[in-house]
Design a protein around this motif. Structure first.
Motif, PDB file in Angstrom:
ATOM      1  N   GLY A  19      48.841   4.205  -3.939  1.00  0.00           N
ATOM      2  CA  GLY A  19      47.863   3.750  -4.921  1.00  0.00           C
ATOM      3  C   GLY A  19      46.858   4.835  -5.272  1.00  0.00           C
ATOM      4  O   GLY A  19      46.608   5.111  -6.456  1.00  0.00           O
ATOM      5  N   GLU A  27      41.419  11.908   2.052  1.00  0.00           N
ATOM      6  CA  GLU A  27      42.380  11.169   2.878  1.00  0.00           C
ATOM      7  C   GLU A  27      42.091  11.444   4.349  1.00  0.00           C
ATOM      8  O   GLU A  27      41.890  12.581   4.748  1.00  0.00           O
ATOM      9  CB  GLU A  27      43.803  11.622   2.489  1.00  0.00           C
ATOM     10  CG  GLU A  27      44.901  11.305   3.485  1.00  0.00           C
ATOM     11  CD  GLU A  27      45.087   9.810   3.766  1.00  0.00           C
ATOM     12  OE1 GLU A  27      45.059   9.001   2.820  1.00  0.00           O
ATOM     13  OE2 GLU A  27      45.255   9.464   4.959  1.00  0.00           O
ATOM     14  N   GLN A  49      60.781  -0.712  -3.448  1.00  0.00           N
ATOM     15  CA  GLN A  49      61.380  -0.970  -4.761  1.00  0.00           C
ATOM     16  C   GLN A  49      60.335  -0.677  -5.833  1.00  0.00           C
ATOM     17  O   GLN A  49      59.210  -1.157  -5.743  1.00  0.00           O
ATOM     18  CB  GLN A  49      61.761  -2.436  -4.899  1.00  0.00           C
ATOM     19  CG  GLN A  49      62.435  -2.971  -3.692  1.00  0.00           C
ATOM     20  CD  GLN A  49      63.726  -3.674  -4.035  1.00  0.00           C
ATOM     21  OE1 GLN A  49      64.366  -3.399  -5.043  1.00  0.00           O
ATOM     22  NE2 GLN A  49      64.124  -4.580  -3.199  1.00  0.00           N
ATOM     23  N   ARG A  92      59.842   5.713   0.890  1.00  0.00           N
ATOM     24  CA  ARG A  92      58.389   5.819   0.666  1.00  0.00           C
ATOM     25  C   ARG A  92      57.894   7.260   0.779  1.00  0.00           C
ATOM     26  O   ARG A  92      57.055   7.690   0.007  1.00  0.00           O
ATOM     27  CB  ARG A  92      57.633   4.964   1.690  1.00  0.00           C
ATOM     28  CG  ARG A  92      57.749   3.482   1.470  1.00  0.00           C
ATOM     29  CD  ARG A  92      56.984   2.758   2.555  1.00  0.00           C
ATOM     30  NE  ARG A  92      55.564   3.011   2.420  1.00  0.00           N
ATOM     31  CZ  ARG A  92      54.715   2.155   1.867  1.00  0.00           C
ATOM     32  NH1 ARG A  92      55.142   0.992   1.423  1.00  0.00           N
ATOM     33  NH2 ARG A  92      53.444   2.447   1.769  1.00  0.00           N
ATOM     34  N   PHE A 122      36.526   8.291   5.622  1.00  0.00           N
ATOM     35  CA  PHE A 122      35.336   7.723   4.966  1.00  0.00           C
ATOM     36  C   PHE A 122      34.360   7.160   6.013  1.00  0.00           C
ATOM     37  O   PHE A 122      34.762   6.431   6.919  1.00  0.00           O
ATOM     38  CB  PHE A 122      35.785   6.614   4.015  1.00  0.00           C
ATOM     39  CG  PHE A 122      34.668   5.794   3.435  1.00  0.00           C
ATOM     40  CD1 PHE A 122      33.913   6.267   2.376  1.00  0.00           C
ATOM     41  CD2 PHE A 122      34.379   4.532   3.945  1.00  0.00           C
ATOM     42  CE1 PHE A 122      32.879   5.506   1.838  1.00  0.00           C
ATOM     43  CE2 PHE A 122      33.354   3.755   3.419  1.00  0.00           C
ATOM     44  CZ  PHE A 122      32.608   4.247   2.359  1.00  0.00           C
ATOM     45  N   ASP A 150      46.006  -2.111  -1.910  1.00  0.00           N
ATOM     46  CA  ASP A 150      45.914  -3.071  -0.805  1.00  0.00           C
ATOM     47  C   ASP A 150      44.475  -3.308  -0.357  1.00  0.00           C
ATOM     48  O   ASP A 150      44.183  -4.318   0.273  1.00  0.00           O
ATOM     49  CB  ASP A 150      46.715  -2.558   0.402  1.00  0.00           C
ATOM     50  CG  ASP A 150      48.201  -2.911   0.311  1.00  0.00           C
ATOM     51  OD1 ASP A 150      48.625  -3.400  -0.759  1.00  0.00           O
ATOM     52  OD2 ASP A 150      48.920  -2.686   1.299  1.00  0.00           O
ATOM     53  N   GLY A 194      53.563  -4.898  -3.909  1.00  0.00           N
ATOM     54  CA  GLY A 194      52.302  -4.345  -3.391  1.00  0.00           C
ATOM     55  C   GLY A 194      52.006  -2.974  -3.968  1.00  0.00           C
ATOM     56  O   GLY A 194      50.927  -2.714  -4.506  1.00  0.00           O
ATOM     57  N   ALA A 195      52.973  -2.082  -3.847  1.00  0.00           N
ATOM     58  CA  ALA A 195      52.771  -0.730  -4.357  1.00  0.00           C
ATOM     59  C   ALA A 195      52.783  -0.729  -5.883  1.00  0.00           C
ATOM     60  O   ALA A 195      52.006  -0.005  -6.522  1.00  0.00           O
ATOM     61  CB  ALA A 195      53.850   0.200  -3.821  1.00  0.00           C
ATOM     62  N   ALA A 196      53.646  -1.551  -6.462  1.00  0.00           N
ATOM     63  CA  ALA A 196      53.736  -1.604  -7.925  1.00  0.00           C
ATOM     64  C   ALA A 196      52.391  -2.017  -8.529  1.00  0.00           C
ATOM     65  O   ALA A 196      51.939  -1.457  -9.539  1.00  0.00           O
ATOM     66  CB  ALA A 196      54.834  -2.581  -8.351  1.00  0.00           C
TER      67      ALA A 196
END
Ligand code: FAD
Length: 399
Positions: free
Chosen positions: A16, A35, A48, A109, A131, A293, A305-307
């Motif tokens: 994301g 990150e 997918q 992935r 963070f 997420d 979720g990723a889409a």
């Protein structure tokens, strides 16, 4: 244009965060990603990419990489757990492209994450930045990290996943909910399953209290599997752990020989406790917002979720680009108003599929199977038109 100078900080370099970063970079923003990991890593599992997401990745220049690393399945095939009877068979391949304009692709992935990272300037990706906190000063946001780094930015995006620290900082504590499901996941060398002559399909086997998904990734060299099992609790500290293959096999006792043969060929599996969250009332505060997420964690039972995280990035970039640089909070509110209802709908549908996929044999299961046979539910083109036909990059009023 003035907005091109706006600095955007994204916390979280997952699928994301990196898609949003690329979308913002393409729109001319000065974007940086922070990150926590020292190396970008992804779990060994497949994902997918439905046409609503591949559309965005193509627009970001990743069509070639997606084609090279992915597998385009010929069909989506839902089957009965014991005798393998077909419940729904939707052609994908060239047909899905003709219907939605973009392909359905299955990828590893790690391959997707590498493709995103390789397309993003390395000097804009700051690894080892965990963070710690944020303060909105009205005309900018200040961020701090556990390594002592401090930065300022015009806008701030939390893309730090289901256990989001940014969400906690912005909206207070709320733990994700254990959904009563665990997922065994892994990859099997396809050569080991050659005797099964698996078609190039995404197959979903549905049975009482469980379902099993498998599809090829990495140019059909590997078969990805996900074995979902209803379970009352998740008592482990970590949300993903190495698991015993025999345990997974035992859970699928009595299932079709194809399912058992795939599980029987597995060397290594991991079990995930599946958590989700209820839809939020709000994602944005002032110059800060969430995506992926961190704000709409969902069960993977719509494979979205990723889409949805990928869609978030496209909409966010378009809203900031179309908005006034003097009104970043307004652009973030517009982003939220376009994304929150849609992501919430997918979250709810994913949760409903837990019940629907896992029905015990009986009248309700027969009713579900009859609906599927009518071609109007699940992954029939008619049922997913709203989902797979959507262009998240269009943000004009009335869109
Ligand atoms: C079994 C299973 C199957 C799935 N199958 C599919 C599928 O087929 N299709 C699909 O679309 N989706 C699928 N999903 C969902 C998908 O994996 C997630 O929705 C997606 O990865 C979310 O992306 P994200 O970038 O929001 O979060 P993540 O991928 O979790 O990335 C978050 C990033 O933030 C970083 N981070 C965390 N905390 C901090 C911090 N404090 N500071 C800095 N960085 C931090 C993390 O290290 C990570 O890199 C599946 C999920 C599961 C569990």
């Amino acid at each position: 244009m003035a907005h091109q100078a706006s600095a955007i900080a994204i916390v979280g370099g997952g699928i994301g965060g990196l898609t949003a970063a690329l979308s913002l970079l393409h729109a001319g923003f000065d974007v940086h990603v922070y990150e926590q990991m020292k190396d970008l890593r992804e779990v060994g599992a497949g994902i997918q990419i439905s046409p609503n997401a591949s559309r965005i990745l193509h627009r970001l220049g990743l069509a070639g990489k997606l084609a090279a690393m992915g597998v385009r399945p010929l069909a989506w095939h839902q089957r009965r757990w014991d005798d393998g009877r077909t419940l729904l068979h939707t052609p994908l391949g060239e047909t899905v492209e003709a219907v939605f304009g973009f392909p359905h692709v299955q990828v590893h992935r790690a391959d997707l994450l590498n493709a995103l990272r390789d397309s993003f300037p390395a000097e804009r990706l700051h690894l080892g930045h965990r963070f710690a906190g944020c303060t909105d000063r009205g005309d900018h946001v200040e961020l701090s990290f556990e390594n002592g780094a401090r930065i300022t930015s015009d806008a701030f995006v939390g893309a730090d996943g289901i256990h989001s620290a940014v969400r906690r900082a912005l909206f207070g504590d709320a733990s994700p909910r254990f959904t009563g499901c665990v997922a065994y996941r892994g990859l099997v060398p396809a050569a080991r399953l050659a005797h099964l002559r698996l078609p190039v399909e995404s197959q979903v086997w549905m049975g009482p209290g469980k379902h099993f998904v498998h599809y090829y990734v990495q140019n059909q060299a590997l078969v990805n599997f996900v074995a979902i099992v209803d379970q009352d609790d998740w008592a482990r500290e970590s949300w993903i752990e190495p698991a015993d293959v025999a345990q997974a096999l035992a859970a699928f006792e009595g299932w079709h020989p194809q399912v058992r043969a795939i599980l029987g060929a597995v060397d290594e599996t991991f079990v995930w406790g599946l958590f989700d969250r209820s839809p939020m009332a709000q994602w944005s505060v002032g110059r800060s917002t969430l995506l992926g997420d961190s704000c709409h964690a969902m069960l993977p039972f719509m494979a979205q979720g990723a889409a949805q995280a990928i869609e978030d990035g496209a909409t966010l970039a378009a809203c900031l680009a179309k908005g006034s640089p003097q009104d970043i909070p307004g652009a973030l509110r517009r982003y939220e108003s376009l994304r929150l209802p849609r992501a919430s709908r997918v979250q709810t549908a994913s949760r409903e599929n837990k019940t629907r996929f896992h029905l015990p044999d009986g009248p309700q299961q027969q009713e579900r199977d009859a609906q599927m046979a009518s071609g109007s539910t699940d992954w029939s083109f008619k049922a997913v038109q709203w989902l797979h036909g959507h262009d998240a990059g269009i943000v004009e009023e009335g869109a």
